[in-house]
Design an enzyme around this catalytic site. Structure first.
Site, short mmCIF file in Angstrom:
data_model
loop_
_atom_site.label_atom_id
_atom_site.label_comp_id
_atom_site.label_asym_id
_atom_site.label_seq_id
_atom_site.Cartn_x
_atom_site.Cartn_y
_atom_site.Cartn_z
N ALA A 26 43.88 33.66 9.73
CA ALA A 26 44.33 34.96 10.23
C ALA A 26 44.36 35.96 9.08
CB ALA A 26 45.72 34.81 10.85
N ASN A 27 44.84 37.16 9.33
CA ASN A 27 45.09 38.12 8.25
C ASN A 27 46.38 38.88 8.55
OD1 ASN A 27 44.44 40.79 9.57
ND2 ASN A 27 42.47 39.77 9.87
N ARG A 28 46.79 39.73 7.62
CA ARG A 28 48.13 40.33 7.70
C ARG A 28 48.20 41.58 8.56
NH1 ARG A 28 51.31 37.77 4.09
NH2 ARG A 28 50.30 36.88 2.24
N SER A 29 47.15 41.96 9.27
CA SER A 29 47.21 43.16 10.11
C SER A 29 48.30 43.00 11.17
CB SER A 29 45.86 43.39 10.78
OG SER A 29 45.99 44.41 11.75
N ALA A 92 41.39 44.63 12.03
CA ALA A 92 40.99 43.92 10.81
C ALA A 92 40.26 42.66 11.26
CB ALA A 92 42.22 43.57 9.97
#
Ligand code: CTP
Length: 211
Positions: A26-29, A92
């Protein structure tokens, strides 16, 4: 400001790319900026489709929301939502997906050797379509050479505008954003403001552009 009769398509949030049946990359968006833009467009009178990755945010009033998980699902949902007058790609999106094994990775097998495959570039593919929205806006999350990298993305992806944001601080997940708007006429440096204020100002600019 009126976007009455216009269809605005927004992507927001991260994508989750599975690495096995139970785990994801995942990513931090947080999705906050994209949701604020969708909310502002709806307030301005537009019909709004919001294609969102996994986030824990309430759907803004008057917005039609389509939930997706992966970049490929997001690309399909974007194509299904066309035609649109404006597309604002805030998500993102993971650039890579993993060739997912059918069963769970086991610790006893040692560190996994993940095989990465390219994801579709949703913004670049939209720019190339015959039914390309009249105004195509991308975001560029950068930690260095913010404006230079944004201009390079505008050209490479065929976007009309790029909203460049410096994510070297606590922008991802935070309440504020400091952005530079790259249009075909030049670069505007906007002061730091809340994500709602960025959304409002961007939607005002979009509305003017469509007049
Ligand atoms: N984007 C997209 N599909 C992708 C990757 C990015 O639609 N597979 C869109 C984003 O929604 C954003 C813009 O392209 O509007 C730029 O995203 P960014 O992550 O900054 O660019 P990348 O092409 O991934 O470049 P890099 O990560 O190398 O900076």
């Amino acid at each position: 400001m009126s976007l009455e009769g216009k269809h605005v398509l927004v992507t927001a949030g991260p994508t989750h790319e599975p690495i096995d049946p139970v785990r994801v990359i995942a990513n931090r968006s947080s999705g906050r900026q994209g949701f604020a833009i969708a909310a502002a467009a709806a307030k301005g009178g537009a019909r709004v489709t919001l294609v969102s990755g996994p986030v824990s945010l309430k759907t803004p009033d008057g917005v039609e929301r389509v939930d997706v998980e992966t970049a490929r699902q997001m690309a399909e949902a974007v194509a299904a939502a066309l035609p649109a007058d404006v597309a604002i790609m805030v998500a993102a999106v993971a650039d890579w997906r993993v060739d997912v094994p059918p069963t769970k990775l086991k610790k006893s097998d040692g560190p996994p050797q993940l095989k990465f495959l390219p994801n579709p570039d949703i913004l670049a593919e939209l720019a190339d379509r015959p039914d390309r929205p009249r105004l195509l806006v991308g975001f560029a999350a950068e930690t260095e050479s913010v404006v230079e990298n944004a201009i390079a993305k505008q050209v490479a992806k065929g976007a009309d505008w790029i909203v460049a944001n410096d994510v070297s601080g606590d922008v991802m997940g935070g309440a504020h954003n400091r952005v530079h708007l790259v249009t075909r006429d030049g670069v505007e440096h906007w002061p730091q403001m809340t994500k709602e204020e960025v959304a409002h100002r961007l939607i005002e600019r979009v509305s003017k552009e469509l007049q």
